[in-house]
Design an enzyme around this catalytic site. Structure first.
Site, short mmCIF file in Angstrom:
data_model
loop_
_atom_site.label_atom_id
_atom_site.label_comp_id
_atom_site.label_asym_id
_atom_site.label_seq_id
_atom_site.Cartn_x
_atom_site.Cartn_y
_atom_site.Cartn_z
N LYS A 116 16.01 -36.90 20.23
CA LYS A 116 14.88 -37.64 19.64
C LYS A 116 13.73 -36.68 19.33
CE LYS A 116 11.68 -41.32 20.88
NZ LYS A 116 11.42 -42.48 21.73
N GLU B 101 17.34 -28.25 27.34
CA GLU B 101 18.79 -28.15 27.55
C GLU B 101 19.53 -28.28 26.21
OE1 GLU B 101 16.61 -30.09 29.07
OE2 GLU B 101 17.26 -30.68 31.07
N GLY C 243 14.75 -43.40 24.19
CA GLY C 243 16.00 -42.65 24.36
C GLY C 243 17.12 -43.48 24.96
N ARG C 244 16.81 -44.20 26.02
CA ARG C 244 17.86 -44.96 26.72
C ARG C 244 18.25 -46.24 26.01
NH1 ARG C 244 13.06 -44.19 29.13
NH2 ARG C 244 11.79 -45.98 29.75
N GLU D 297 15.08 -45.06 34.90
CA GLU D 297 14.03 -44.42 34.11
C GLU D 297 13.04 -45.47 33.62
OE1 GLU D 297 14.83 -40.60 31.81
OE2 GLU D 297 14.48 -41.96 30.15
N HIS E 213 37.67 -47.44 47.85
CA HIS E 213 38.20 -46.39 48.73
C HIS E 213 37.18 -45.29 48.95
CE1 HIS E 213 42.12 -48.31 48.66
NE2 HIS E 213 41.83 -48.59 47.41
N LYS F 25 9.89 -30.64 34.12
CA LYS F 25 10.10 -29.84 32.90
C LYS F 25 9.01 -28.77 32.79
CE LYS F 25 11.85 -33.65 30.03
NZ LYS F 25 11.59 -34.46 28.83
O1 F6P Z 1 14.46 -36.69 30.41
C1 F6P Z 1 13.75 -37.63 29.74
C2 F6P Z 1 14.18 -37.89 28.35
O2 F6P Z 1 13.05 -37.92 27.58
C3 F6P Z 1 14.97 -39.17 28.21
O3 F6P Z 1 14.17 -40.30 28.18
C4 F6P Z 1 15.70 -38.92 26.95
O4 F6P Z 1 16.74 -39.83 26.79
C5 F6P Z 1 16.15 -37.51 27.18
O5 F6P Z 1 15.06 -36.89 27.83
C6 F6P Z 1 16.55 -36.75 25.96
O6 F6P Z 1 15.49 -36.60 25.07
P1 F6P Z 1 15.70 -36.12 23.58
O7 F6P Z 1 16.56 -37.14 22.89
O8 F6P Z 1 14.33 -36.05 23.00
O9 F6P Z 1 16.35 -34.77 23.60
#
Ligand code: F6P
Length: 539
Positions: A199, A205, A259-260, A345, A376, A504
């Site tokens: 987004k 990462e 995002g979620r 979240e 289990h 972060k």
């Molecule tokens: O870690 C928080 C967050 O902002 C989530 O809410 C989101 O889904 C994820 O990081 C990934 O964010 P992006 O789509 O901006 O890479």
């Protein structure tokens, strides 16, 4: 006292009454309890009878929903009002799958334009009109993303993808290079289409992995050819351009998609590519059916509302701050992970919309595994641990395989777990069983406390006729709306996530120091660990 305060007080009084957590007496007193405490909507069945929610508790919970403005909050969300107050944003994920009133109408029209582009792209890739740099057809889609840009698509792919579907989906989320090393052997660069799903397009990462994969792609198909293998799913068009992805390969969405809640947006492109357009569209249709139910059904018949109120009773009434999600369907093995982000979240908040400390407990810890595997591993704690853990059982009536006996065993186990949690096993029955087996009295006395099951342990069960795209869409939307209802009940903002920011920010100086091999000013634990890591790396 406000109406909401009165409703909370009424709920607290019911929860403090003797026997408030007992479930068996409710069944004993009412042979029609299942009929009274289950509802159907959007093709799903929700049974909340195996909880200690009585008619009086349900009435109090519904009064609480009215007093806390659940309906007004739902309607404000649908109208596109800035319900995400801390980020001054709407939460219009419903506009991604159906028309809405007010500002939602324009959002829906815009979403449809992007969907049309996604469809054209998907179909062109499937026809072989869009190919890789070496003119080979794409047969694999590699989605690079994390959190909401990964968990939803992964969960849906695991649920719906089968051999023979249009493209093979591979997902890369973790910045850990072992993640890349694990997927690398499955990839042929010449046939791989890479989606950079972010987004913000700034997530450390995802960007680190995107650069790593681009270097691999350039080494495989050449520097000039690599761009034919990339597309971006993002709200940040400046950053996608800077990364070198042309506008025709960028599928945008707006900041009103959290995002979620984003798997229905451009973030779902890996789903359309791997499952085919029709099944992606069916997923959206299923969610839209749940949206229609959520927006129209009275509170007392509204599945997301009832699921949320059940959670409220467990968390706020009975003080149960954990919940297990057990899908009795192997294909839903990543649903617990998706719900962990969606719920924790969203609802892991300690202040109200106005910024005051919350006066009630909020989101519980969510964990889960598919049944029967869960039985289990951690179900021991759920059956006999000192505190009950409410469970969501998810059962699918008809499987998509021909192994009828396996499916019957699976369903029997799911139903039996819920029944065992409810009924337990009293001392007298255990004692009689051991006596009948001929155990000496001393041994019976020694073992008895270990073999008693307390019972009265709550669960809800959600039934799906089949795990197809439509019903999966409805199931996911059910949980999305449950989160919105709990946000309204608790007076918190379920659409922001400030809690993930601090880590972060603090990673940046640590990264610089690890690079330089020099440990700066930190607490003694962090500094000591950094020194130990540097020492171990140097050995
Ligand atoms: O870690 C928080 C967050 O902002 C989530 O809410 C989101 O889904 C994820 O990081 C990934 O964010 P992006 O789509 O901006 O890479």
């Amino acid at each position: 006292m406000t109406a909401a305060e009165r409703a909370w007080a009424e709920l607290a009084a019911l929860a403090a009454a003797p026997g408030a957590s007992a479930i068996r007496p409710l069944f004993a007193a009412d042979p029609a309890r299942f009929a009274r405490f289950h509802r159907e909507g959007a093709g799903l069945l929700l049974d909340f009878s195996k909880t200690s929610i009585s008619e009086a508790v349900l009435a109090a919970l519904l009064a609480l929903a009215r007093a806390t403005g659940v309906e007004a909050a739902r309607d404000a969300m649908a109208r596109g009002e800035p319900v995400n107050v801390t980020e001054r944003r709407a939460a219009l994920h419903m506009a991604l799958r159906g028309p809405l009133p007010g500002a939602g109408a324009a959002a829906h029209a815009e979403a449809m334009e992007v969907l049309a582009r996604m469809r054209a792209f998907t179909e062109a890739v499937h026809r072989g009109d869009i190919r890789g740099a070496t003119n080979q057809r794409f047969d694999t889609v590699l989605n690079i993303g994390i959190g909401g840009s990964d968990l939803g698509p992964v969960m849906v792919c695991r649920a719906l993808w089968r051999a023979g579907d249009p493209m093979r989906p591979i997902h890369l989320a973790n910045v850990d290079g072992h993640g890349w090393e694990a997927v690398l052997p499955q990839l042929d660069a010449r046939r791989t289409l890479v989606l950079v799903a972010s987004k913000t397009f700034t997530t450390q990462e995802t960007m680190a992995n995107a650069h790593l994969v681009r270097r691999w792609m350039e080494a495989s198909v050449g520097k000039n050819g690599a761009s034919a293998h990339f597309a971006a799913l993002s709200t940040n068009l400046a950053a996608t351009t800077a990364f070198g992805i042309g506008e025709d390969r960028v599928f945008p969405f707006r900041d009103w998609v959290g995002g979620r809640f984003s798997l229905w947006s451009a973030i779902g492109l890996s789903l359309a590519l791997s499952l085919g357009w029709d099944r992606f569209a069916a997923l959206l249709e299923g969610a839209r059916a749940m949206d229609a139910h959520f927006l129209a059904a009275p509170l007392a018949d509204n599945l997301p509302v009832l699921l949320a109120l059940t959670e409220c009773w467990h968390v706020n009434g009975l003080g149960l701050h954990r919940r297990a999600v057990l899908p009795y369907d192997e294909r839903l093995r990543r649903l617990p992970a998706h719900l962990q982000q969606l719920e924790m979240e969203s609802l892991g908040k300690g202040v109200t919309l106005a910024g005051a400390p919350v006066s009630h407990a909020t989101g519980p810890v969510v964990f889960g595994e598919p049944g029967t595997n869960a039985q289990h591993s951690f179900m021991q704690l759920v059956h006999q641990g000192p505190r009950p853990v409410p469970v969501d059982f998810i059962l699918v009536a008809r499987p998509d395989h021909g192994h009828a006996e396996n499916h019957r065993i699976l369903l029997a186990n799911g139903l039996a777990q819920a029944e065992a949690l409810l009924m337990g096993r009293e001392a007298a029955a255990v004692e009689a069983e051991m006596r009948a087996a001929g155990l000496p009295e001393a041994e019976i006395a020694r073992l008895l406390p270990h073999r008693v099951f307390p019972g009265d342990r709550p669960s809800v069960t959600i039934l799906l006729p089949r795990l197809d795209a439509h019903h999966l869409g409805a199931l996911i939307a059910l949980y999305e709306h449950k989160v919105a209802v709990l946000g309204a009940l608790w007076g918190i903002n379920p659409f922001d996530q400030w809690g993930v920011e601090l880590g972060k920010v603090m990673a940046a100086p640590i990264l610089r120091e690890l690079e330089a091999g020099h440990v700066g000013a930190h607490d003694s634990s962090t500094a000591g660990l950094m020194q130990a890591l540097l020492r171990l790396q140097a050995e």
